[in-house]
Design an enzyme around this catalytic site. Structure first.
Site, PDB file in Angstrom:
ATOM      1  N   ASP A 256       0.907  -1.319  -0.079  1.00  0.00           N
ATOM      2  CA  ASP A 256       0.151  -0.242   0.033  1.00  0.00           C
ATOM      3  C   ASP A 256       0.832   1.337   0.060  1.00  0.00           C
ATOM      4  O   ASP A 256       0.394   2.313  -0.456  1.00  0.00           O
ATOM      5  CB  ASP A 256      -1.013   0.038   1.190  1.00  0.00           C
TER       6      ASP A 256
HETATM    7  C1  LIG Z   1      -2.727  -4.405  -5.103  1.00  0.00           C
HETATM    8  S1  LIG Z   1      -3.580  -4.062  -3.660  1.00  0.00           S
HETATM    9  C2  LIG Z   1      -2.490  -3.684  -2.643  1.00  0.00           C
HETATM   10  C3  LIG Z   1      -2.950  -3.610  -1.287  1.00  0.00           C
HETATM   11  O1  LIG Z   1      -4.260  -3.277  -0.956  1.00  0.00           O
HETATM   12  C4  LIG Z   1      -4.748  -4.217  -0.175  1.00  0.00           C
HETATM   13  O2  LIG Z   1      -5.512  -3.440   0.879  1.00  0.00           O
HETATM   14  P1  LIG Z   1      -7.109  -3.203   0.876  1.00  0.00           P
HETATM   15  O3  LIG Z   1      -7.860  -4.604   0.647  1.00  0.00           O
HETATM   16  O4  LIG Z   1      -7.563  -3.010   2.363  1.00  0.00           O
HETATM   17  O5  LIG Z   1      -7.495  -2.284   0.008  1.00  0.00           O
HETATM   18  C5  LIG Z   1      -3.850  -4.927   0.315  1.00  0.00           C
HETATM   19  O6  LIG Z   1      -3.206  -4.532   1.463  1.00  0.00           O
HETATM   20  C6  LIG Z   1      -2.865  -5.283  -0.907  1.00  0.00           C
HETATM   21  O7  LIG Z   1      -1.682  -5.874  -0.371  1.00  0.00           O
END
Ligand SMILES: CSC[C@H]1O[C@H](OP(=O)(O)O)[C@H](O)[C@@H]1O
Length: 382
Positions: A256
Site C-alpha cells: 500500500d
Molecule cells: C495491489 S493491492 C495492494 C494492497 O491493497 C490491499 O489493501 P485493501 O484490501 O485494504 O485495500 C492489500 O493491502 C494489498 O496488498
C-alpha cells in the site's frame, strides 16, 4: 472471461461490489466523487491501485455527465477549481495506500498545467479525463511487467531454483480485484502459471476482511490455477520445510505504501509472514507499481496506518451463500466474539526493509545494495 473490478467507458463507471464476493457478482454504478468516496471508504471497492483509479474515473464520469447536461462551466478556471476541490475530497477516503494521493497529485498537476492552454471548460474537462483514463490503461501494462519480472526473479532466486515448478504463498488480494487488471503479487503468480512453472499457489484467508478467502481464492479458482487456502495462523507451519517437493519458494505480497528506505505498509499480517519467511529461509518479496512507492515518506514509522471499525473483526463476512440471500437482519447480528470485548483493528502493518529480499516493480526488481539498503529512488531513474 477476464475478471474486472472496474468497468469504465466515457461517462459511465461501474465497480464490482467486493463486499458481496465471492457469492454474488454485483456491479454498482459510480456516478460522482461522493459515490466513489463512500465505495472506497466502505471497501466495496479496494486495493491500492484500484482505489486510485476508481477515484480518478469517478470524477471523470461526473465531469462528462455535467457537460452532457450542459451544467459544466464554460470557464477553464472554474472547471479547474471544481476538479481540484473534488480531488482534495477523494483523497480523504482512505489514508494508508499512497496510490490515491499519488494519483491526486498527478491529476492536480495536469489541471494546473492545462490552465495556460485550455481555452474553456470543455478543454479543461477533456485534459483531466484523458489523464484519468490513461491511469486505467497504464495499470494493466504495469502489472503484466511486474508479473514477468517477479516470475523471473523467483525462478532464479527462490529456494527451489532452475526449471523446477515452484510453490508460492501470497497474502490478501492483489489481483484483478485490487487493480485495473492482472494484479501485482497475484500477477506474479499468474505469470508463473502461464509459463507452466507454478506447482501451487497458497493464499491466506487474511482476516478480518478475508480478502484471501473471498477474493484471491475467487480469482485463483476463476483462472483454474492450482491453489490452496490456509488460515493466517497456518502460514508458519506451511513454511516449515515439509520436503523440497512442497517447499514454498517465496512469499510474494502487494503493498500500500513503500517508503524511501523500502519499509513497506501492506495488509495486516504481512509483517508476521516476513518474520516467518526469514526464520525459514524463504524469500520475501513485495510486488508493487511505482505509484505505490513514496519517496516523501522516509521510513515505515512515518506511514499512517488506517484503523477500521471493530465490528469488521467480530462479524462474519460474505453473508450470502450460493444463490440464497440470507436475511441481512439475521446475518448482520451474527458475532463471533464475546459482547463487550474491546477490539483493535489496524488494516495494515509495516514490514521493515531488512526482512524484504526484493521489491518488484514494472521497471525491474529492486535489490539491496552492498550496504544492505534499498535505493527506491532508482526506479524513477529508469
Ligand atoms: C495491489 S493491492 C495492494 C494492497 O491493497 C490491499 O489493501 P485493501 O484490501 O485494504 O485495500 C492489500 O493491502 C494489498 O496488498
Amino acid at each position: 472471461m477476464v475478471l474486472q473490478a472496474i468497468k469504465y467507458k466515457r461517462g459511465q463507471l461501474e465497480v464490482l461490489d467486493q463486499l458481496r464476493l465471492p457469492h454474488a457478482e454485483v456491479y454498482e454504478t459510480v456516478r460522482s466523487s461522493e459515490d466513489a468516496w463512500h465505495a472506497i471508504k466502505e471497501m466495496r471497492t479496494r486495493g491500492a491501485p484500484a482505489i486510485a483509479i476508481v477515484a480518478a474515473l469517478a470524477l471523470a464520469a461526473e465531469l462528462e455527465n455535467l457537460s452532457a447536461a450542459n451544467k459544466l462551466s464554460d470557464k477553464a478556471e472554474e472547471v479547474a477549481a471544481f476538479i481540484l476541490e473534488k480531488l482534495s475530497y477523494l483523497v480523504t477516503s482512505r489514508p494508508t495506500a499512497v496510490n490515491l494521493a499519488d494519483a491526486v497529485t498527478k491529476l492536480s498537476k495536469v489541471v494546473e498545467n492545462a490552465l495556460s492552454e485550455a481555452g474553456n471548460g470543455e478543454a479543461m474537462k477533456d485534459a483531466y479525463i484523458q489523464a484519468a483514463e490513461k491511469m486505467l490503461v497504464d495499470d494493466v501494462s504495469d502489472n503484466e511487467a511486474i508479473g514477468k519480472y517477479g516470475a523471473e526473479w523467483i525462478l532464479k532466486n527462490g529456494i527451489v531454483q532452475g526449471n523446477s515448478e515452484v510453490s508460492v504463498l501470497t497474502h490478501c488480494n492483489t489481483g484483478s480485484l485490487a487493480t485495473a487488471g492482472y494484479g501485482t503479487a497475484l500477477g506474479v503468480i499468474r505469470s508463473l502459471n502461464a509459463q507452466g512453472k507454478l506447482r501451487r499457489a497458497f493464499c491466506t484467508e487474511t482476516r478480518p476482511y478475508n480478502q484471501g478467502s473471498r477474493l484471491t481464492a475467487f480469482e485463483l479458482v476463476h483462472d483454474k490455477i492450482p491453489a490452496t487456502l490456509i488460515t493466517d495462523s497456518m502460514a508458519s507451519a506451511l513454511l516449515y520445510n515439509r520436503g523440497s517437493e512442497e517447499r514454498i519458494a517465496a512469499i510474494v505480497v502487494g503493498a500500500d505504501r513503500v517508503a524511501a528506505n523500502g519499509d513497506t505498509a501492506n495488509k495486516i499480517g504481512t509483517y508476521a509472514l516476513a518474520i516467518s519467511a526469514r526464520h525459514h529461509g524463504v524469500k520475501f518479496l513485495i510486488a508493487a507499481p511505482r505509484t505505490t512507492i513514496d519517496l516523501q515518506t522516509k521510513s515505515g514509522k512515518d506511514i499512517v496506518i488506517e484503523e477500521r471499525p471493530g465490528w469488521e473483526v467480530t462479524r462474519i463476512k460474505g453473508p450470502r451463500f450460493d444463490g440464497a440471500e440470507l436475511d441481512p437482519s439475521i446475518v448482520e447480528n451474527v458475532s463471533i466474539a464475546a459482547n463487550g470485548i474491546d477490539i483493535w483493528n489496524p488494516s495494515f502493518d509495516v514490514t521493515p526493509a531488512e526482512l524484504i529480499d526484493a521489491i518488484i516493480t514494472e521497471v525491474g526488481v529492486v535489490e539491496k545494495d552492498e550496504s544492505g539498503a534499498f535505493n527506491m529512488a532508482s526506479v524513477f531513474e529508469k
